[in-house]
Design an enzyme around this catalytic site. Structure first.
Site, mmCIF file in Angstrom:
data_model
loop_
_atom_site.group_PDB
_atom_site.id
_atom_site.type_symbol
_atom_site.label_atom_id
_atom_site.label_comp_id
_atom_site.label_asym_id
_atom_site.label_seq_id
_atom_site.Cartn_x
_atom_site.Cartn_y
_atom_site.Cartn_z
ATOM 1 N N SER A 1 0.825 -1.205 0.000
ATOM 2 C CA SER A 1 0.000 0.000 0.000
ATOM 3 C C SER A 1 0.860 1.255 0.000
ATOM 4 O O SER A 1 0.584 2.215 -0.718
ATOM 5 C CB SER A 1 -0.933 0.018 1.210
ATOM 6 O OG SER A 1 -1.925 -0.974 1.103
ATOM 7 N N GLU B 1 4.194 -0.285 15.001
ATOM 8 C CA GLU B 1 4.709 1.012 14.587
ATOM 9 C C GLU B 1 5.740 1.583 15.562
ATOM 10 O O GLU B 1 6.680 2.279 15.145
ATOM 11 C CB GLU B 1 3.555 2.006 14.415
ATOM 12 C CG GLU B 1 2.641 1.704 13.244
ATOM 13 C CD GLU B 1 1.582 0.648 13.550
ATOM 14 O OE1 GLU B 1 0.895 0.208 12.611
ATOM 15 O OE2 GLU B 1 1.446 0.276 14.747
ATOM 16 N N ARG C 1 -3.571 7.827 -1.521
ATOM 17 C CA ARG C 1 -3.905 6.529 -2.095
ATOM 18 C C ARG C 1 -4.261 6.660 -3.572
ATOM 19 O O ARG C 1 -3.777 5.904 -4.407
ATOM 20 C CB ARG C 1 -5.083 5.902 -1.351
ATOM 21 C CG ARG C 1 -5.475 4.540 -1.918
ATOM 22 C CD ARG C 1 -6.647 3.930 -1.179
ATOM 23 N NE ARG C 1 -7.887 4.666 -1.398
ATOM 24 C CZ ARG C 1 -9.064 4.316 -0.902
ATOM 25 N NH1 ARG C 1 -9.157 3.260 -0.112
ATOM 26 N NH2 ARG C 1 -10.138 5.041 -1.140
#
Length: 610
Positions: A334, A355, A462
């Site tokens: 992604s 993360e 995106r």
């Protein structure tokens, strides 16, 4: 055979100097330092390989105090190793001293700032990864942990990743002194319970009496002989060891000893022992070959997602520079860092959905002079904000990319939207915040990020956006693009990222109505192009910022800051889908159900009518 008499005296000296430094500074954590003194005395005298006279030696071991509040012990070790004088030791916590309340890189050979608990071990994972996979040198990473911080989830992110990666060059020494700040820890002195947890994560676990010098020596020796996994030494200790008034007593955390001089005498008095710390075998870090090439280019009018441009530009940068490395939070298909992973697998680190560990690992890698780019969805970087904040205190150079930014991801819903990220990164000391609107901007900014100091953040989209910027245009940090303007503009529309296209369409609609709008693509939000904004503000009647993120601290506030000193500044309004209408503030908010051209045009009409 080790000289236990010397090591005992050295440990006592470390305790004494912890008491003395804290007393001189008027604050500190002497009791937390005293519990780990035996552990650090044996490490310093027999196992640590660190040339204190040459802290930049690439083969040096790394010692990280994850329990950074035990800084008096760390500084006492520096004195014993000859890295600082007794005079400097006693400057602890005074204004201007390098010996801050919690260690920072101001005092070599400190790799990173610690003190926010739960961070030292994750950073140690990054250092160990650098040693195994990048530097390819035999240095070891030693991390002193506190038992209280074992409640932090980030510690178990580190345990899990280190175990999975088989980091046999990493040793965690956990000071299990039982007492936290306000009460006993969850496991108390249950070192076997800690050991079981460590073993479940794939570590070699060794439970010992942390005041038994022979047991400590044996555990450290065993840690250096393990060749397939990291080692955790779980050491049962007494907080405030050696001073009856505070030893194993609750309520003494972070407090000075009431009678420091008597405590020093009880510990046998001040000493001036010096340790000859082992120096490492000479060596040089590995370097990766490069093939050369150029950054990707796109023609005006093409439709390309800026996240795609990030992946392609990063891959090309890896072909140009052998020191560039990439990390990702298991969303590389992604964020498009998968392109780098395929081209440069030896320099790619999969950090999974963790993360905090990803950012900490990047901090560890940059401490070894690698150039890390770390990426995930922008929304998820908020989970690692404290690590980013501490990275700035560590003077770390990090390049972070947050994809799927803002409300434009629509149907995914707000849980996936990066709405607070611009405000978050603008607040980080010395940071750079970039939000390109097209592929050529993204590529140019990725290349510039590689040389930027501090924390830099690239926000990517995106969906595909049209390429408006020529690949030959000078896109730079601190710059902007004026998409349209005239000598008679009525208002200025400032946009970035996905909102640039809607702002440009709105300007065309307004133009047909006789309203002239200047449109600025503010791809560099921090630093912002103040000169261009001030000029526009002086030449038009109003400024409208178009935001796809939470406006507090976002683009609109960045523009307001840039115009703060502008005389006769026109009104500034912020159009945002995530805001509720308010009034009476310098940057009044306008609310829109969708950030589209019509919403922008209507907001502009309202401003011009005023």
């Amino acid at each position: 055979m080790p000289n236990n008499d010397f090591r005992h005296e050295l440990a006592q000296q470390l305790r004494v100097d912890s008491v003395r430094a804290s007393a001189a500074g008027g604050s500190g954590h002497p009791t937390s330092s005293m519990s780990a003194a035996d552990l650090m005395a044996v490490l310093l005298d027999g196992y640590l390989k660190l040339d204190y006279a040459n802290p930049d030696n690439p083969v040096n071991d790394h010692l990280v105090f994850s329990k950074g509040h035990a800084s008096p012990l760390y500084y006492a070790m520096l004195k014993a190793a000859g890295a600082i004088t007794d005079e400097e030791l006693l400057s602890f916590r005074t204004f201007g001293s390098r010996l801050e309340g919690h260690p920072t890189p101001r005092i070599p050979p400190t790799d990173v700032a610690t003190g926010s608990l739960g961070q030292g071990l994750p950073v140690g994972v990054g250092l160990a990864l650098a040693g195994k996979r990048l530097d390819r040198l035999p240095y070891r990473v030693w991390v002193l942990c506190g038992d209280s911080e074992m409640a932090e989830g980030s510690m178990w992110e580190a345990f899990q990743h280190a175990g999975w990666a088989g980091l046999d060059n990493l040793t965690a020494i956990v000071d299990v002194n039982r007492l936290g700040q306000t009460r006993e820890t969850m496991l108390g002195w249950d070192v076997d319970g800690y050991a079981a947890r460590a073993e479940a994560f794939g570590w070699k676990a060794i439970a010992i009496d942390g005041h038994d010098l022979d047991a400590i020596d044996a555990a450290l020796a065993q840690a250096t002989s393990v060749t397939d996994r990291p080692t955790a030494i779980l050491a049962r200790t007494h907080k405030g060891r050696g001073v009856k008034a505070v030893e194993d007593q609750p309520g003494k955390h972070g407090k000075l000893l009431e009678e420091p001089e008597e405590a020093v005498e009880e510990l046998g008095g001040a000493r001036s022992l010096a340790v000859t710390v082992k120096t490492p075998t000479p060596g040089s870090p590995h370097r990766f070959a490069t093939t050369g090439g150029a950054l990707p280019r796109w023609e005006i009018g093409e439709e390309v997602a800026t996240r795609q441009a990030y992946g392609q530009a990063l891959t090309a940068l890896g072909e140009l520079r052998g020191d560039v490395v990439a990390l990702d939070g298991e969303v590389s298909n992604s964020t498009m860092s998968e392109l780098f992973a395929k081209a440069h697998p030896d320099r790619y680190f999969e950090m999974f959905i963790a993360e905090q560990q990803m950012i900490a690992a990047a901090v560890g890698l940059q401490a070894r002079n690698w150039v890390p780019f770390a990426s995930t969805f922008g929304a998820f970087l908020t989970r690692a904000h404290d690590f980013i904040r501490m990275a700035a205190i560590s003077r770390a150079d990090l390049r972070l990319c947050g994809s799927h930014a803002g409300v434009s991801i629509g149907e995914d819903g707000p849980s996936q939207m990066a709405l607070e990220d611009i405000a978050m990164f603008r607040a980080v000391h010395g940071s750079t915040v970039l939000h390109p609107s097209d592929a050529n901007q993204a590529a140019a900014l990725v290349a510039e990020m590689a040389t930027l100091p501090g924390i830099s953040y690239l926000r990517t989209l995106r969906g595909k956006t049209p390429v408006r910027t020529s690949p030959d245009e000078n896109i730079r940090v601190g710059g902007s693009r004026v998409l349209r303007n005239s000598d008679h503009d009525d208002l200025t529309i400032v946009a970035c990222g996905i909102t640039v296209g809607e702002a440009e369409k709105a300007a065309e609609v307004l133009d047909a109505e006789g309203i002239r709008a200047r449109v600025i693509d503010c791809y560099s939000i921090k630093p912002i192009d103040g000169n261009t904004l001030v000029q526009a503000a002086l030449q038009t009647r109003a400024v409208l910022t178009v935001e796809d993120h939470w406006p507090e601290g976002g683009l609109g506030d960045a523009v307001l800051d840039a115009l703060a000193a502008c005389p006769d500044r026109p009104p500034v309004r912020k159009l945002a889908v995530t805001a509720m209408p308010v009034s009476g503030k310098p940057g009044e908010l306008l609310h829109a159900a969708h950030i589209d051209a019509e919403a922008v045009a209507e907001a502009a009409r309202q401003l011009v009518k005023r």
